[in-house]
Design a protein around this motif. Sequence first.
Motif, mmCIF file in Angstrom:
data_model
loop_
_atom_site.group_PDB
_atom_site.id
_atom_site.type_symbol
_atom_site.label_atom_id
_atom_site.label_comp_id
_atom_site.label_asym_id
_atom_site.label_seq_id
_atom_site.Cartn_x
_atom_site.Cartn_y
_atom_site.Cartn_z
ATOM 1 N N GLU A 55 6.382 11.055 -6.884
ATOM 2 C CA GLU A 55 7.713 10.598 -7.318
ATOM 3 C C GLU A 55 8.015 9.217 -6.753
ATOM 4 N N GLU A 56 7.661 9.006 -5.490
ATOM 5 C CA GLU A 56 7.941 7.730 -4.835
ATOM 6 C C GLU A 56 7.007 6.624 -5.297
ATOM 7 N N PHE A 57 5.702 6.961 -5.417
ATOM 8 C CA PHE A 57 4.670 5.933 -5.570
ATOM 9 C C PHE A 57 4.058 5.848 -6.955
ATOM 10 N N GLY A 58 4.048 6.939 -7.683
ATOM 11 C CA GLY A 58 3.266 6.986 -8.917
ATOM 12 C C GLY A 58 1.847 7.421 -8.617
ATOM 13 N N GLU A 59 1.155 6.688 -7.760
ATOM 14 C CA GLU A 59 -0.155 7.091 -7.279
ATOM 15 C C GLU A 59 -0.308 6.676 -5.824
ATOM 16 N N ILE A 60 -1.312 7.213 -5.167
ATOM 17 C CA ILE A 60 -1.494 7.059 -3.723
ATOM 18 C C ILE A 60 -2.701 6.161 -3.461
ATOM 19 N N ASP A 61 -2.519 5.167 -2.606
ATOM 20 C CA ASP A 61 -3.633 4.306 -2.216
ATOM 21 C C ASP A 61 -4.444 4.905 -1.069
ATOM 22 N N ALA A 62 -3.768 5.554 -0.130
ATOM 23 C CA ALA A 62 -4.481 6.122 1.021
ATOM 24 C C ALA A 62 -3.794 7.401 1.480
ATOM 25 N N LEU A 63 -4.613 8.381 1.791
ATOM 26 C CA LEU A 63 -4.167 9.645 2.380
ATOM 27 C C LEU A 63 -4.811 9.737 3.753
ATOM 28 N N VAL A 64 -3.987 9.817 4.799
ATOM 29 C CA VAL A 64 -4.499 9.845 6.171
ATOM 30 C C VAL A 64 -4.058 11.154 6.819
ATOM 31 N N LEU A 65 -5.020 11.951 7.230
ATOM 32 C CA LEU A 65 -4.761 13.297 7.723
ATOM 33 C C LEU A 65 -4.920 13.320 9.239
ATOM 34 N N CYS A 66 -3.785 13.221 9.934
ATOM 35 C CA CYS A 66 -3.778 13.158 11.390
ATOM 36 C C CYS A 66 -3.421 14.486 12.041
ATOM 37 N N HIS A 67 -3.051 15.474 11.266
ATOM 38 C CA HIS A 67 -2.589 16.728 11.835
ATOM 39 C C HIS A 67 -3.767 17.559 12.348
ATOM 40 N N GLY A 68 -3.471 18.555 13.139
ATOM 41 C CA GLY A 68 -4.500 19.447 13.648
ATOM 42 C C GLY A 68 -3.957 20.303 14.776
ATOM 43 N N LEU A 69 -4.823 21.141 15.309
ATOM 44 C CA LEU A 69 -4.459 22.040 16.394
ATOM 45 C C LEU A 69 -5.603 22.083 17.378
ATOM 46 N N GLN A 70 -5.291 21.863 18.656
ATOM 47 C CA GLN A 70 -6.314 21.951 19.693
ATOM 48 C C GLN A 70 -6.221 23.313 20.363
ATOM 49 N N GLY A 71 -7.378 23.856 20.739
ATOM 50 C CA GLY A 71 -7.379 25.159 21.390
ATOM 51 C C GLY A 71 -8.562 25.335 22.299
ATOM 52 N N ASP A 72 -8.310 25.449 23.598
ATOM 53 C CA ASP A 72 -9.361 25.721 24.568
ATOM 54 C C ASP A 72 -9.584 27.225 24.646
ATOM 55 N N GLY A 73 -10.730 27.605 25.151
ATOM 56 C CA GLY A 73 -10.976 29.027 25.371
ATOM 57 C C GLY A 73 -12.444 29.355 25.343
ATOM 58 N N ALA A 74 -12.876 30.174 26.304
ATOM 59 C CA ALA A 74 -14.267 30.610 26.339
ATOM 60 C C ALA A 74 -14.602 31.410 25.093
ATOM 61 N N LEU A 75 -15.818 31.250 24.610
ATOM 62 C CA LEU A 75 -16.259 31.911 23.388
ATOM 63 C C LEU A 75 -16.065 33.425 23.456
ATOM 64 N N GLU A 76 -16.398 34.023 24.568
ATOM 65 C CA GLU A 76 -16.326 35.473 24.693
ATOM 66 C C GLU A 76 -14.900 35.993 24.838
ATOM 67 N N GLU A 77 -13.966 35.101 25.127
ATOM 68 C CA GLU A 77 -12.601 35.525 25.403
ATOM 69 C C GLU A 77 -11.602 35.182 24.302
ATOM 70 N N MET A 78 -11.977 34.278 23.391
ATOM 71 C CA MET A 78 -11.008 33.820 22.382
ATOM 72 C C MET A 78 -10.754 34.899 21.338
ATOM 73 N N ALA B 289 0.842 -1.196 0.000
ATOM 74 C CA ALA B 289 0.000 0.000 0.000
ATOM 75 C C ALA B 289 0.878 1.246 0.000
ATOM 76 N N ARG B 290 0.471 2.251 -0.741
ATOM 77 C CA ARG B 290 1.216 3.506 -0.864
ATOM 78 C C ARG B 290 0.433 4.580 -0.120
ATOM 79 N N VAL B 291 1.000 5.031 0.984
ATOM 80 C CA VAL B 291 0.216 5.817 1.948
ATOM 81 C C VAL B 291 0.940 7.107 2.308
ATOM 82 N N VAL B 292 0.199 8.206 2.337
ATOM 83 C CA VAL B 292 0.694 9.492 2.826
ATOM 84 C C VAL B 292 0.002 9.792 4.151
#
Length: 245
Positions: free
Chosen positions: A71-94, A6-9
């Motif tokens: 370049e490595e694979f030719g084509e991609i079998d699966a793209l898995v997006l694990c990145h992100g950003l967490q952010g706490d904060g009261a609505l009125e204060e953010m 499997a060719r996975v990013v």
Amino acid sequence: MTWPGARVVITGATSGIGVAVANRFREAGASLVLTGRRPEEPDGCRDADVYLAGDLADEGFVASLIARAVEEFGEIDALVLCHGLQGDGALEEMPLQRAAALLEANVLTVFSVVQRAIPHIREGGGSIVCVSSRFGLVGTPGQVMYSAAKGGLAMFARGAAIELAARGIRVNVAAPGLTLTPRIAEGFGRKPDPAAYTATRAASIPLGRLAEPAEIAEPVFFLASPAASYITGAVLPIDGGFTAA
């Protein structure tokens, strides 16, 4: 289950759930192109893995990431997006800038990567998995904009699933609950009574405990793999029953 060849990013592959997801695909025999923000190669990389460090908010970097995968694979079998950003904060204060950063990191960067990758994802069997959050499924005080971002990610994936279905490309969402990643463990350890705080958080989950990263990685792998060949547009909570309660 194995998936040899499997060719996975995988994005967000240098910490927490992303590391566990990369490890699961390695165990299955996949070839990996990984990315994260940390300049150093993540622990556990094989010689066969490709790691590119960069910022997914940079369109030039996204272009270079997908170009390297092609370049490595030719084509991609699966793209898995694990990145992100967490952010706490009261609505009125953010601050607006912080809210915008949450939307960019959790939705717009996913859009950018997916848009750039689509022409190179294998038709008739390729897949995309977005890692969202339990907070994308429920409203929670102090998490309003984070919930909005992760909920937006889920709806992005559902729309993409319908748009790409005719090409045989599946798009699904994994929505993890509270997971004992190194970052979470470190944060709990800074509490005045870490054991008591951990017990309180665990008590909010019907199964009575936090998830291990590998318990999130397994269903993420399943959704990406041919075993889920008739699943698209799904949002799978992996949260110990939190969103069902």
